[in-house]
Design a protein around this motif. Structure first.
Motif, mmCIF file in Angstrom:
data_model
loop_
_atom_site.group_PDB
_atom_site.id
_atom_site.type_symbol
_atom_site.label_atom_id
_atom_site.label_comp_id
_atom_site.label_asym_id
_atom_site.label_seq_id
_atom_site.Cartn_x
_atom_site.Cartn_y
_atom_site.Cartn_z
ATOM 1 N N ALA A 46 0.951 -1.039 0.029
ATOM 2 C CA ALA A 46 0.096 -0.002 -0.011
ATOM 3 C C ALA A 46 0.876 1.220 -0.052
ATOM 4 O O ALA A 46 0.694 2.226 -0.721
ATOM 5 N N MET A 47 2.166 1.212 0.751
ATOM 6 C CA MET A 47 2.919 2.439 0.955
ATOM 7 C C MET A 47 3.626 2.762 -0.696
ATOM 8 O O MET A 47 4.014 3.639 -0.918
ATOM 9 N N LEU A 49 1.984 2.016 -3.348
ATOM 10 C CA LEU A 49 1.161 2.408 -4.159
ATOM 11 C C LEU A 49 0.546 3.732 -4.064
ATOM 12 O O LEU A 49 0.064 4.635 -4.855
ATOM 13 N N SER A 50 0.382 4.147 -2.827
ATOM 14 C CA SER A 50 -0.230 5.533 -2.412
ATOM 15 C C SER A 50 0.596 6.436 -1.174
ATOM 16 O O SER A 50 1.264 5.619 -0.501
ATOM 17 N N ARG A 51 0.658 7.541 -1.829
ATOM 18 C CA ARG A 51 1.223 8.465 -0.378
ATOM 19 C C ARG A 51 0.597 8.817 0.601
ATOM 20 O O ARG A 51 0.957 8.925 1.763
ATOM 21 N N ASP A 52 -1.017 8.574 0.381
ATOM 22 C CA ASP A 52 -1.629 8.690 1.770
ATOM 23 C C ASP A 52 -1.315 7.389 2.726
ATOM 24 O O ASP A 52 -1.232 7.582 3.928
ATOM 25 N N ALA A 53 -1.059 6.265 2.078
ATOM 26 C CA ALA A 53 -0.746 5.132 2.984
ATOM 27 C C ALA A 53 0.809 5.252 3.346
ATOM 28 O O ALA A 53 0.841 4.666 4.648
ATOM 29 N N TYR A 82 10.118 9.171 0.392
ATOM 30 C CA TYR A 82 8.976 9.976 0.522
ATOM 31 C C TYR A 82 9.346 11.240 1.061
ATOM 32 O O TYR A 82 8.817 12.266 0.828
#
Length: 83
Positions: A46-47, A49-53, A82
């Motif tokens: 998930a991390m 795939l997504s900055r929010d994760a 990140y």
């Protein structure tokens, strides 16, 4: 007759408790710390795939929280990229 734990003396043949170090027994067998490798892999995926994760992952855990050391290294790499 019931004896308090403090007054009970070790007798020959008694099994002594194993030393637990960092969640693993010193004897090689025995209990281990709870872990779920699929959950670790899901978080890392998930991390990726997504900055929010990534933001949620950084708030909730550290690299030391992972059971598998490789997952901790991947977590550190994602966090450093990140930043």
């Amino acid at each position: 007759m019931v004896q308090p734990l403090q007054s009970r003396r070790a007798r020959p043949g008694d099994r002594l408790p194993e030393l637990i170090v960092a969640g693993r027994s010193a004897g090689g067998g025995g209990r281990q710390i709870p872990h779920d490798l699929e959950a670790e892999e899901s978080l890392l995926g998930a991390m990726l795939l997504s900055r929010d994760a990534i933001a949620v992952g950084v708030e909730t855990c550290t690299a030391d929280d992972f059971y598998k050391p490789v997952h901790g290294y991947i977590f550190d790499a994602i966090v450093s990229l990140y930043g």
